[in-house]
Every structure is written in structure tokens, then in C-alpha cells.
Design an enzyme around this catalytic site. Structure first.
Site, PDB file in Angstrom:
ATOM      1  N   GLY A  49     -30.893 -10.638  32.681  1.00 51.87           N
ATOM      2  CA  GLY A  49     -29.958 -11.960  32.550  1.00 51.87           C
ATOM      3  C   GLY A  49     -30.768 -13.013  33.291  1.00 51.87           C
ATOM      4  N   SER A  96     -32.695  -1.696  34.086  1.00 49.16           N
ATOM      5  CA  SER A  96     -32.241  -1.352  32.568  1.00 49.16           C
ATOM      6  C   SER A  96     -31.234  -2.346  31.820  1.00 49.16           C
ATOM      7  CB  SER A  96     -31.213  -0.096  32.600  1.00 49.16           C
ATOM      8  OG  SER A  96     -31.076   0.263  31.255  1.00 49.16           O
ATOM      9  N   ASN A 110     -28.934  -3.101  36.925  1.00 53.09           N
ATOM     10  CA  ASN A 110     -28.135  -3.024  35.680  1.00 53.09           C
ATOM     11  C   ASN A 110     -28.194  -4.712  35.254  1.00 53.09           C
ATOM     12  OD1 ASN A 110     -26.302  -1.947  33.410  1.00 53.09           O
ATOM     13  ND2 ASN A 110     -25.115  -3.682  34.243  1.00 53.09           N
ATOM     14  N   GLU A 111     -29.000  -4.944  34.117  1.00 54.78           N
ATOM     15  CA  GLU A 111     -29.116  -6.219  33.359  1.00 54.78           C
ATOM     16  C   GLU A 111     -29.633  -7.398  34.053  1.00 54.78           C
ATOM     17  OE1 GLU A 111     -26.023  -4.813  29.777  1.00 54.78           O
ATOM     18  OE2 GLU A 111     -25.413  -6.440  31.256  1.00 54.78           O
ATOM     19  N   ASN A 112     -29.946  -7.199  35.361  1.00 52.37           N
ATOM     20  CA  ASN A 112     -30.417  -8.528  36.131  1.00 52.37           C
ATOM     21  C   ASN A 112     -31.716  -9.157  35.621  1.00 52.37           C
ATOM     22  OD1 ASN A 112     -27.895  -7.984  37.391  1.00 52.37           O
ATOM     23  ND2 ASN A 112     -28.909  -7.300  39.279  1.00 52.37           N
TER      24      ASN A 112
END
Length: 792
Positions: A415, A456, A410-412
């Protein structure tokens, strides 16, 4: 035959070095729940008790019980399905092993041993800080060191969760007694080709006798097959002609088939493996087209618009989530029209009970690997643990037909590109090798029947921005953080995997969580139960774009923030669904909460539905009517996700807020199955200014278009009559009544209403079903009814 002895009883809890008496321990469980049961700590969900119990996560803890291993079998194993998280397991002072991963099971040979069984847990903080010291600092969205230990990340707090760092034997523990051989692993590959169901069972066994001739025999759907073992492995193949297919809810049924595999020594059964499977095919269409790169789930050849929600652990103490609670929460999702649940990467691989419920309810499961919002080191000891947990859980979850997608994180990836990680990392590992290397390799090797995506959001490759809405999955957080929710209409993502808007929990939930507090939006307890950065500020700014802020009126603030949440989500989903098939899904952040908190959830931490949950029933229904602003003007979109053609007439009325019909017409609507039909609204029916609005009605569905924010609309003072009828409350409108809401939990904490927000035109009436209210009367009902009022 393998025999199992549960070891859930007789445990005690100690803290090393303490002279305090040992406490009884519940297994499965955790230190916090045992300390609460003993009266040592208060409930951390109440008031600001969370801060008072922070010391628990910094301590080491020891679980103990006596263990006697009976004779009569060649081998006895001590099996822990889950240890949270860093522990040494000893028997009578003899080390059996060390563990450091909450997401794995652990097995120890204890044949012929007896004595005092001890599980000594080291604080997860101590482990994480030691690993950080060894491998170096890695950036993250939060200051807590969750990325350095293989543990549920949100134990360390999140922007909706408390910081309650747990320890304990969180899943069942048992002794397994066996002779000759046992089944170590069964990897089921279930496929459907040209009407033929195929089941391939790859079996691994563990032996005590190498020379013993072994075989495996399997049955499914009345078909039986047998294979001999080659050493410790065998493959059994079965073919089921014309199996009934498993479908997502809202399409067709969800037939499940029992599979049984028996390990045999001659005619003697040694071990049995049983599961339920479903026959279905799943693909992820990521083809390039004129709009970018798609992200469309295809089940049994049918292309889906995914009606999804994000799932977080339903309790910050996950051992408390029972089979019944999973069924209740997922049943609420299904009742709201949801057909896909994303298991978010800051939580856990859920228990079999979760996936069983999804299988039965027809809820598709998108499963994240447990990585979220941080740069994760790829060196040892973490790298070996990551691969081991992935291998175990991929195989464990493979039987479930509901599982349709593996997601790396999730979002790495996002990021790394956008959150100033790249420069701070200066070439250090951060997880890319997991998401683009280890995890896709494990999935391809073990579970080639399901698609994998690296993360994602993810656009498919580094040549594009990871969160590019035109490619792959997209997360929308600029709107909540900085903009009006009308900005959801600014783009059409290929798949909206995260978006959401906050609101407080139900009134009765707040009263339970803050029993001694005079409630206000900014009262101490309310602020403590708001974990988002500037959360109340964002709620206020979002509200002020649409309503006059109700200074000093908590009840009005509570109602309006819940209205705003439902309106915001509706704005997004109606827009994106109207653009099917370019947009192929929405996954609301989030379905549930893990404690009582102001958050993005549709169901609060006590299991009560917010108005948003009821609104989802309309937004995620097979048929949705919505009015959209497009070039050159207003259009009516008839969204038809049903299997049948939608043909009918739509009534369009331009009205004043006083209830006068200014103009009216009817039009035909024809939406093919799984399609969207657009009908232009005649120019003369478009509302002119804030005193007017447009109503569209077709086949019992309604769409409304107000061209101005509520604070600019000169609403009449709402008038309505209230009466008690069998099973509920009937409301008859004398004026326009916008977003009427019966807050049933204000009638009785146990009461539930069967609907949320409803807008009534003058003369219309609605019956709101209410259950759990023992002494109904009209005046009490009126006191729990709220609606939009004229700006003051």
C-alpha cells in the site's frame, strides 16, 4: 498451589447515563450478543438490520458484578484474558487500571479487596478518533478509523464483512489465588537436531517472598529435568532421543507430546504449566535463483508446495466461536486437501482451540500480526501496545508445532508503494518501523525457531516492487477486479499468497438471511450482503466473459456465479501447481465467512460448502491431472505431491460436444515423488474450435480442456436420468453434462452433498452422497440439479 476461580457468571450490562434497566450479560461475550439475547436489537445478520444497530458501536457500556476475594493466599489477581477494547476497570469505585488493546490479557492485584467490580468500556470509535486527532490522519483502504486502536480491524467492516463495532469481555475472566510464587511465563524452544529432540523452557516467575528458594521441574516424553531459580528466572533443558516427528497433513502423522513444568518450593508444588508440543524443524528458503527469489517452506527437510487458504474470524462476534466450531471449520479445510491456513492480519490472534485443532489436523499456520490495509501510527500510545501484544502472543503460541511462520502485516508495504500513501503521509510514521524493526526483533528474541517475513506481499527489500511476482509473496487482485480469470496464467509467482473470485452463499443461507425478500442478484438485501466495491458488477463482467448473462433468472445466476468461482480458482491453482518448484504455494482468499455474504469464501457464513470447497479437494489432492497451454502446444501435467512415484498410463480423447470420439491415444506418465511430469499432447488430438474438447484420464483422475468460453460452445440440451439410491442420488448422462451440481440445501436446509461440480460424458453416471435429507424422491432431486445449458 495456585487456584483459579472463574468469573463467568453474575454479570450485568448497563449503558452509562441511561435509565433503562440493566440486562444480563454473558461472559465471555459482547454487547451486541447480550442486546440480541435481551431482544433489544434484532439479529444484524438478517436483512438490512446491520444499519439499524450501528448506534451500539458509538455508545459507552459498563459490565458489573459483585466480587468477593477470599483470604487464605498471599496474593489474588484478577485476570482478563481479553477486553474489547478501551476500558477502565474499577472495584468499588477504586481504579484498578485502564486498558486499550483487544489483543492482550490484563492482570490486576485485588488481594484483600471486595465490592462491586465494574468494567467501563469507551466506544472504540471515540478512542480511535481521539488518537487520530492527536497523531494525525493516516491513509487506509477503508474510511473507518480501525488503524488507530488495537482492535480487530474487521469489526469496522471490510469488503466481505459488516460494520459491527463490538465492546465487551470477549475472553474468559478469573481470579487467581497464590502464595510464595507463580509461573508468569514459560517460553518453550523446541528443536530437532540429528535425531535428537531438544526442549528448552525459559521460565519467569512472580514472587511474594523474595528469599524463598524455588526450583522448576519439567517432564516430556519420559524425560525429566530440574533447575533452580536465579531470582525470578530459570531455564530447564530436556533432550528426547529419536522423537517421532510432527508433519503437515498428507505427509506423515502428527504426534504430540505432553510437557509439564512444575514450580516448587522445596517439595511443595506452587504452580503448574502444561502444554502439548511437536518435534519438527521449519525453514523458509528465500534463496535467489534463475527465476528470482524463492519463498518455499521446508518442514523436517521436506520442501513443500503449500496448499493454503486465508482465514478470517469465523464470526464478527468472535466470542461465539466455540472449540467445536473451530474443529468443524478447520476439519472442512483439511477434508478439502488444505495443509496451510494463513491467519489474516485484519482479524485476531485466535484462541488456543484454533491452534490445538491445527496441531491435531496437521494444518500449518501462517500467523499475521494484526495489521491490514492501512498506515498505522508508530507513536505512543500505540507503539507500546504493539510491542506488548507481540511479546505476549509470540510466547503464547510458541508451543504449537502447527505454527510455522510469523508475518508482519497484510498489504501495508504494498500500500505504501502503490496506493498513494507516500505522498499523503509526508514523512509521518506508517508502520514500517513495526514490520522491519519491532516485530522481527521480538520474534528473533523470543522465538528464533520460526521464520519471520515483513509482510504479504513482500519481495524482500525496497530495491524491488513489494508485489513483484518473481520475488517472495504475491497477491493477485487485478484479475478479479478487471480481467478474465484466464489471466491467472500470465505469470508464475514464487508464492501466491492471495487470489480469489466471488460467489454468493448457498441458497439456504440466503433464504435464512433474507427471509422476506424475493431474491434477485440486485435485490435490496442481496446488495446489502455484497460489501465489495462494485462487487455485483465484477460478478457480472466475469460471468459474461464465459456465459450468456441470465437476466431475471436468480436461480440460474446463483448457479453460474458459483460455477465461475470454482472455474476461476481452478484455473489459477492448476497453472501454478504445474509450475512447481518455481511456484511453491497458493493461499486461496478465503476459506470462511464471518456472516452470510457474497464473498470469495469457499465455505459460507452458515458453514455450508460452496462448489469451490468441493473443487479444492481435486485441486489440492496429492495427485492432480491438468491440461495446460504451453509453447508450442497443449501439455498434460501430472502433479505428484505424494511420497511415492506416480507411474501409469493416461488415456487422451479428442471429442465433439455431441459425444463422438474424434481421436484417441494413450501415453505413459512418470512423475517422481514431489514433482511434476509434463506429457506433450499430439497435435492431432488438440481440439479444433468450440465444438470439440479434450479429455485426459489416468488412475481415476480426469482433466478437461475446452478451447472456447461456454457461451461459444454449441452444447446439446443436457439429458440425464435421476434415481434415488441408498445414501444419495444417482445421475446417468445421456449427453455431455457439463458441471452438474446438486444443491442439496434446496432439498432441505440441513442436507449436505458429498461432492460439487462434476462433468459427465454420454453414458457415464455418478452417485452423489446426500445426508440430512429425510424424504428423498427423484423429482425433488431433479429440481435441485443444475448444469451448464446451451446459450439462449
Amino acid at each position: 498451589m495456585l487456584e483459579a476461580t472463574p468469573l463467568g457468571e453474575g454479570w450485568i450490562l448497563r449503558t452509562p447515563g441511561s435509565t433503562a434497566a440493566a440486562l444480563p450479560a454473558e461472559v465471555p461475550g459482547c454487547v451486541h450478543t447480550d442486546l440480541m439475547a435481551a431482544g433489544v436489537i434484532p439479529d444484524p445478520f438478517l436483512g438490512r438490520n446491520e444499519t439499524e444497530v450501528a448506534w451500539v458501536g458509538r455508545r459507552d457500556w459498563t459490565y458489573e458484578r459483585d466480587l468477593s476475594v477470599p483470604s487464605g493466599h498471599e496474593q489474588t489477581d484478577l485476570v482478563f484474558d481479553g477486553l474489547d477494547t478501551v476500558a477502565e476497570v474499577m472495584l468499588d469505585g477504586r481504579p484498578l487500571g485502564r486498558v486499550r488493546n483487544m489483543h492482550r490479557s490484563h492482570r490486576f492485584d485485588v488481594t484483600g479487596l471486595s465490592g462491586r467490580l465494574t468494567v467501563r468500556f469507551v466506544s472504540a470509535y471515540a478512542e480511535a478518533e481521539a488518537i487520530r486527532g492527536k497523531l494525525g490522519e493516516r491513509p487506509a483502504a477503508y474510511a473507518e478509523p480501525f488503524q488507530y486502536v488495537r482492535k480487530m480491524a474487521c469489526s469496522f467492516g471490510w469488503d466481505w464483512g459488516p460494520t459491527l463495532v463490538t465492546a465487551g469481555i470477549w475472553r474468559p475472566v478469573r481470579l487467581e489465588h497464590w502464595s510464595t510464587a507463580r509461573i508468569a511465563r514459560v517460553r518453550p524452544l523446541v528443536t530437532v537436531e540429528e535425531g535428537l529432540g531438544r526442549v528448552e523452557l525459559a521460565v519467569d516467575v512472580e514472587r511474594t517472598r523474595v528469599e524463598a528458594p524455588l526450583a522448576v521441574e519439567a517432564t516430556v516424553g519420559g524425560v525429566r529435568a530440574r533447575a533452580s531459580l536465579d531470582g525470578t528466572q530459570a531455564v530447564v533443558r530436556l533432550e528426547v532421543p529419536s522423537p517421532r516427528l510432527w508433519w503437515p497433513r498428507g505427509y506423515e502423522e502428527q504426534p504430540l507430546h505432553d510437557v509439564e513444568l512444575t514450580l516448587l518450593h522445596g517439595d511443595e508444588p506452587l504452580d503448574v504449566w502444561r502444554r502439548r508440543i511437536g518435534f519438527r524443524s521449519v525453514e523458509l528458503d528465500r534463496s535467489a535463483d534463475a527465476h528470482g527469489t524463492g519463498f518455499t517452506l521446508v518442514v523436517n527437510g521436506e520442501r513443500l508446495f503449500a496448499r493454503g487458504v486465508n482465514w478470517i474470524p469465523d464470526d464478527v462476534f468472535p466470542s461465539r466461536v466455540t472449540r467445536a466450531r473451530y474443529r468443524e471449520r478447520l476439519g472442512q479445510a483439511a477434508d478439502a486437501g488444505v495443509d496451510l491456513v494463513r491467519v489474516w492480519g485484519g482479524g485476531i490472534y485466535e484462541s488456543e482451540d484454533f491452534y490445538d485443532a491445527c496441531d491435531e489436523l496437521g494444518l500449518l499456520v501462517w500467523q499475521d500480526f494484526p495489521f491490514a490495509c492501512a498506515a498505522y501510527p508508530e507513536e505512543q500510545p500505540l507503539r507500546g501496545e504493539v510491542e506488548a501484544e507481540a511479546r505476549e502472543n509470540v510466547v503464547r503460541l510458541m508451543p504449537h508445532p502447527s505454527l510455522v511462520l510469523w508475518n508482519g502485516n497484510n498489504e501495508n508495504l504494498w500500500g505504501f508503494r502503490d496506493w498513494d500513501w507516500e505522498g499523503r503521509l509526508a514523512g509521518e510514521s506508517w508502520g514500517e518501523g513495526y514490520y522491519l524493526g519491532v516485530l522481527p526483533r521480538v520474534v528473533a528474541e523470543l522465538d528464533p525457531t520460526r521464520p519471520y517475513t515483513a509482510g504479504s506481499p513482500w519481495s524482500g527489500g525496497w530495491e524491488r516492487h513489494p508485489n513483484d511476482p518473481a520475488h517472495g509473496t504475491h497477491h493477485s487482485w487485478e484479475v478479479w477486479n478487471r480481467e478474465d480469470y484466464a489471466e491467472y496464467r500470465a505469470n508464475v509467482p514464487r508464492f501466491m499468497a492471495e487470489f480469489g473470485w466471488q460467489a454468493p452463499p448457498a441458497y439456504a443461507t440466503l433464504r435464512r438471511a433474507l427471509p422476506d425478500e424475493e431474491l434477485a442478484a440486485d435485490s435490496p438485501g442481496m446488495l446489502h450482503h455484497q460489501k465489495a466495491d462494485d462487487g455485483n458488477g465484477k460478478l457480472r463482467r466475469g460471468l459474461e466473459r464465459h456465459f450468456a448473462f441470465p437476466e431475471g433468472d436468480f436461480d440460474r445466476w446463483h448457479y453460474l456465479t458459483q460455477v465461475n468461482q470454482a472455474r476461476a480458482v481452478a484455473t489459477g491453482i492448476e497453472h501454478w501447481r504445474s509450475h512447481w518448484p518455481v511456484c511453491a504455494g497458493t493461499v486461496l482468499w478465503q476459506l470462511n465467512d464471518c456472516w452470510p455474504v457474497t464473498s470469495w469464501a469457499a465455505i459460507d457464513g452458515d458453514g455450508r460448502e460452496k462448489p469451490l470447497c468441493h473443487e479444492l479437494r481435486r485441486l489440492y489432492a496429492d495427485r492432480l491431472l491438468t491440461l495446460q497451454v504451453r509453447e508450442p502446444g497443449l501439455v498434460l501435467a501430472a502433479v505428484n505431491q505424494a511420497a511415492e512415484v506416480w507411474a501409469g498410463a493416461v488415456r487422451l480423447r479428442r471429442m465433439s460436444v455431441e459425444g463422438v470420439v474424434i481421436g484417441e491415444t494413450s501415453a505413459s506418465v512418470l512423475a517422481e515423488r514431489r514433482s511434476v511430469a509434463l506429457v506433450g499432447v499430439p497435435r492431432e488430438l488438440e481440439p479444433a474450435g468450440p465444438k470439440e474438447f479434450l479429455v485426459a484420464d489416468a488412475d481415476g483422475l480426469r482433466a478437461l480442456h475446452f478451447p472456447a468460453p461456454d457461451r461459444e460452445i454449441p452444447y446439446p440440451r443436457p439429458e440425464f436420468e435421476v434415481e434415488i439410491v441408498p445414501g444419495g442420488v444417482r445421475v446417468t448422462a445421456g449427453t455431455l453434462v457439463r458441471d452438474l451440481l446438486l444443491q442439496a440445501d434446496r432439498l432441505d436446509p440441513a442436507a449436505r452433498a458429498d461432492r460439487g461440480l462434476v462433468t459427465l460424458l454420454p453414458g457415464e453416471q455418478v452417485t452423489i452422497g446426500v445426508r440430512g435429507w429425510e424424504t428423498p424422491d427423484p423429482e425433488t432431486a431433479r429440481s435441485a440439479l443444475y448444469c451448464v445449458e446451451p446459450s439462449r
